[in-house]
Design a protein around this motif. Structure first.
Motif, PDB file in Angstrom:
ATOM      1  N   ASP A 138       0.796  -1.237  -0.096  1.00 33.64           N
ATOM      2  CA  ASP A 138      -0.037   0.063  -0.093  1.00 33.64           C
ATOM      3  C   ASP A 138       0.824   1.299   0.181  1.00 33.64           C
ATOM      4  O   ASP A 138       0.924   2.016   0.811  1.00 33.64           O
ATOM      5  N   LEU A 139       1.840   1.385  -0.893  1.00 29.20           N
ATOM      6  CA  LEU A 139       2.635   2.669  -0.974  1.00 29.20           C
ATOM      7  C   LEU A 139       1.892   3.750  -1.492  1.00 29.20           C
ATOM      8  O   LEU A 139       1.791   3.812  -2.798  1.00 29.20           O
ATOM      9  N   ARG A 140       1.814   4.614  -0.725  1.00 27.02           N
ATOM     10  CA  ARG A 140       0.986   5.789  -0.935  1.00 27.02           C
ATOM     11  C   ARG A 140       1.660   6.911  -0.008  1.00 27.02           C
ATOM     12  O   ARG A 140       1.921   6.470   0.936  1.00 27.02           O
ATOM     13  N   ARG A 141       1.149   8.235  -0.166  1.00 22.73           N
ATOM     14  CA  ARG A 141       1.503   9.195   0.681  1.00 22.73           C
ATOM     15  C   ARG A 141       0.858   8.970   2.025  1.00 22.73           C
ATOM     16  O   ARG A 141      -0.278   8.587   2.043  1.00 22.73           O
ATOM     17  N   LEU A 142       1.661   9.583   3.114  1.00 16.91           N
ATOM     18  CA  LEU A 142       1.203   9.170   4.395  1.00 16.91           C
ATOM     19  C   LEU A 142       0.653  10.584   5.136  1.00 16.91           C
ATOM     20  O   LEU A 142      -0.491  10.639   5.808  1.00 16.91           O
ATOM     21  N   PHE A 143       1.614  11.694   4.957  1.00 14.04           N
ATOM     22  CA  PHE A 143       1.126  12.761   5.673  1.00 14.04           C
ATOM     23  C   PHE A 143       0.787  13.960   4.539  1.00 14.04           C
ATOM     24  O   PHE A 143      -0.192  14.945   4.765  1.00 14.04           O
ATOM     25  N   LEU A 144       1.502  14.065   3.318  1.00 12.45           N
ATOM     26  CA  LEU A 144       1.275  15.020   2.351  1.00 12.45           C
ATOM     27  C   LEU A 144       0.248  14.759   1.212  1.00 12.45           C
ATOM     28  O   LEU A 144      -0.243  13.658   1.052  1.00 12.45           O
ATOM     29  N   THR A 145      -0.361  15.647   0.721  1.00 12.64           N
ATOM     30  CA  THR A 145      -1.378  15.482  -0.368  1.00 12.64           C
ATOM     31  C   THR A 145      -0.848  14.900  -1.582  1.00 12.64           C
ATOM     32  O   THR A 145       0.416  14.790  -2.117  1.00 12.64           O
ATOM     33  N   ASP A 146      -1.397  14.086  -2.422  1.00 13.70           N
ATOM     34  CA  ASP A 146      -1.036  13.396  -3.477  1.00 13.70           C
ATOM     35  C   ASP A 146      -0.393  14.186  -4.448  1.00 13.70           C
ATOM     36  O   ASP A 146       0.322  13.944  -5.275  1.00 13.70           O
ATOM     37  N   ASP A 147      -0.996  15.448  -4.756  1.00 12.09           N
ATOM     38  CA  ASP A 147      -0.385  16.634  -5.503  1.00 12.09           C
ATOM     39  C   ASP A 147       0.877  17.262  -5.077  1.00 12.09           C
ATOM     40  O   ASP A 147       1.347  18.141  -5.772  1.00 12.09           O
ATOM     41  N   TYR A 148       1.249  16.921  -3.868  1.00 11.00           N
ATOM     42  CA  TYR A 148       2.437  17.414  -3.329  1.00 11.00           C
ATOM     43  C   TYR A 148       3.502  17.258  -4.175  1.00 11.00           C
ATOM     44  O   TYR A 148       3.799  16.398  -4.502  1.00 11.00           O
ATOM     45  N   GLU A 149       4.430  18.500  -4.284  1.00 12.40           N
ATOM     46  CA  GLU A 149       5.715  18.372  -5.403  1.00 12.40           C
ATOM     47  C   GLU A 149       6.954  18.109  -4.217  1.00 12.40           C
ATOM     48  O   GLU A 149       6.973  19.169  -3.717  1.00 12.40           O
ATOM     49  N   GLY A 150       7.904  17.355  -4.726  1.00 16.11           N
ATOM     50  CA  GLY A 150       8.943  17.208  -3.839  1.00 16.11           C
ATOM     51  C   GLY A 150       9.235  16.469  -2.548  1.00 16.11           C
ATOM     52  O   GLY A 150       7.923  15.869  -2.078  1.00 16.11           O
ATOM     53  N   PHE A 151      10.340  16.304  -1.886  1.00 14.90           N
ATOM     54  CA  PHE A 151      10.393  15.506  -0.709  1.00 14.90           C
ATOM     55  C   PHE A 151      10.955  16.328   0.413  1.00 14.90           C
ATOM     56  O   PHE A 151      12.276  16.648   0.079  1.00 14.90           O
ATOM     57  N   PRO A 152      10.123  16.790   1.221  1.00 17.96           N
ATOM     58  CA  PRO A 152      10.659  17.773   2.275  1.00 17.96           C
ATOM     59  C   PRO A 152      11.638  17.518   3.220  1.00 17.96           C
ATOM     60  O   PRO A 152      12.388  18.420   3.708  1.00 17.96           O
ATOM     61  N   LEU A 153      12.096  16.087   3.219  1.00 15.34           N
ATOM     62  CA  LEU A 153      13.208  15.825   4.179  1.00 15.34           C
ATOM     63  C   LEU A 153      14.551  15.681   3.335  1.00 15.34           C
ATOM     64  O   LEU A 153      15.540  15.400   4.045  1.00 15.34           O
ATOM     65  N   ARG A 154      14.491  15.904   2.236  1.00 16.88           N
ATOM     66  CA  ARG A 154      15.664  15.836   1.286  1.00 16.88           C
ATOM     67  C   ARG A 154      16.310  17.202   1.634  1.00 16.88           C
ATOM     68  O   ARG A 154      16.066  18.133   1.644  1.00 16.88           O
ATOM     69  N   LYS A 155      17.727  17.148   1.556  1.00 18.44           N
ATOM     70  CA  LYS A 155      18.375  18.477   1.573  1.00 18.44           C
ATOM     71  C   LYS A 155      18.340  19.387   0.558  1.00 18.44           C
ATOM     72  O   LYS A 155      18.534  20.561   0.810  1.00 18.44           O
ATOM     73  N   ASP A 156      17.895  19.049  -0.728  1.00 18.18           N
ATOM     74  CA  ASP A 156      17.908  19.901  -1.673  1.00 18.18           C
ATOM     75  C   ASP A 156      16.492  20.365  -1.813  1.00 18.18           C
ATOM     76  O   ASP A 156      16.086  21.207  -2.567  1.00 18.18           O
ATOM     77  N   PHE A 157      15.509  20.148  -0.846  1.00 22.36           N
ATOM     78  CA  PHE A 157      14.150  20.638  -0.949  1.00 22.36           C
ATOM     79  C   PHE A 157      14.135  22.197  -0.594  1.00 22.36           C
ATOM     80  O   PHE A 157      14.794  22.626   0.429  1.00 22.36           O
ATOM     81  N   GLU A 158      13.504  23.074  -1.264  1.00 22.25           N
ATOM     82  CA  GLU A 158      13.433  24.164  -1.254  1.00 22.25           C
ATOM     83  C   GLU A 158      12.078  24.623  -0.914  1.00 22.25           C
ATOM     84  O   GLU A 158      11.106  24.283  -1.417  1.00 22.25           O
ATOM     85  N   ASP A 159      11.782  25.211   0.257  1.00 19.30           N
ATOM     86  CA  ASP A 159      10.496  25.310   1.211  1.00 19.30           C
ATOM     87  C   ASP A 159      10.123  26.802   0.568  1.00 19.30           C
ATOM     88  O   ASP A 159      10.781  27.785   1.335  1.00 19.30           O
ATOM     89  N   PRO A 160       9.211  27.061  -0.214  1.00 18.45           N
ATOM     90  CA  PRO A 160       8.953  28.449  -0.681  1.00 18.45           C
ATOM     91  C   PRO A 160       8.284  29.217   0.260  1.00 18.45           C
ATOM     92  O   PRO A 160       8.354  30.451   0.417  1.00 18.45           O
ATOM     93  N   VAL A 161       7.638  28.763   1.322  1.00 16.39           N
ATOM     94  CA  VAL A 161       6.991  29.490   2.351  1.00 16.39           C
ATOM     95  C   VAL A 161       7.868  29.970   3.541  1.00 16.39           C
ATOM     96  O   VAL A 161       8.175  30.746   3.882  1.00 16.39           O
ATOM     97  N   ASN A 162       8.932  28.971   3.994  1.00 18.12           N
ATOM     98  CA  ASN A 162      10.036  29.475   5.015  1.00 18.12           C
ATOM     99  C   ASN A 162      11.193  29.554   4.580  1.00 18.12           C
ATOM    100  O   ASN A 162      12.078  30.065   5.374  1.00 18.12           O
ATOM    101  N   MET A 163      11.444  29.514   3.188  1.00 16.83           N
ATOM    102  CA  MET A 163      12.767  29.953   2.477  1.00 16.83           C
ATOM    103  C   MET A 163      13.950  29.281   3.259  1.00 16.83           C
ATOM    104  O   MET A 163      14.946  29.945   3.376  1.00 16.83           O
ATOM    105  N   ILE A 164      13.777  28.069   3.505  1.00 17.62           N
ATOM    106  CA  ILE A 164      15.054  27.363   4.036  1.00 17.62           C
ATOM    107  C   ILE A 164      15.899  26.536   3.026  1.00 17.62           C
ATOM    108  O   ILE A 164      15.495  26.053   2.084  1.00 17.62           O
ATOM    109  N   LYS A 165      17.136  27.179   3.383  1.00 18.59           N
ATOM    110  CA  LYS A 165      17.973  26.611   2.445  1.00 18.59           C
ATOM    111  C   LYS A 165      19.290  26.020   3.101  1.00 18.59           C
ATOM    112  O   LYS A 165      19.830  26.566   3.926  1.00 18.59           O
ATOM    113  N   LEU A 166      19.674  24.668   2.592  1.00 16.40           N
ATOM    114  CA  LEU A 166      20.722  24.188   3.256  1.00 16.40           C
ATOM    115  C   LEU A 166      21.746  23.652   2.337  1.00 16.40           C
ATOM    116  O   LEU A 166      21.802  23.885   1.092  1.00 16.40           O
TER     117      LEU A 166
END
Length: 122
Positions: free
Chosen positions: A94-122
């Motif tokens: 049953d591999l499907r999203r657990l927390f995020l919506t189906d249309d969410y783009e990207g993977f928020p725990l990856r280091k290259d993820f850019e958060d447009p709301v919080n402007m976090i850059k690693l």
């Protein structure tokens, strides 16, 4: 213990069947920027042993066999790693999203993820 990701299912079966590791209590993923690493924490409730198994994954196409058929707790943990890191668990029931919506783009725990709301850059 560091293993090749292609041997994970065989290693997991050996740990479960022969070495009596009957409890998978933590599964996580680590992003090293060059690759991902899956980390599995197992316990033998009868032998009182703990082992940590790590498997290196290709960052561009992270894939590894599911162990949800061996340890039922993996079903939830693998869905979490899929949702937040993009790891594909081959054979997961049953591999499907657990927390995020189906249309969410990207993977928020990856280091290259850019958060447009919080402007976090690693």
């Amino acid at each position: 213990m560091l293993i090749d990701s292609t041997t994970w299912k065989d290693v997991a079966l050996e740990l479960s069947n022969s070495l009596l590791f009957d409890f998978l209590f933590c599964v996580t993923c680590v992003d090293w920027k060059t690759h991902l690493t899956m980390v599995y924490h197992l316990r033998s409730t009868t032998q009182k042993h703990i082992v940590v198994v790590k498997a290196k994954l290709d960052r561009e196409n992270p894939r590894i066999a599911t162990v949800s058929d061996i340890w039922r707790t993996a079903e939830f943990h693998e869905r979490e790693a899929y949702d937040l890191f993009g790891v594909q668990f081959i054979g997961h029931p049953d591999l499907r999203r657990l927390f995020l919506t189906d249309d969410y783009e990207g993977f928020p725990l990856r280091k290259d993820f850019e958060d447009p709301v919080n402007m976090i850059k690693l």
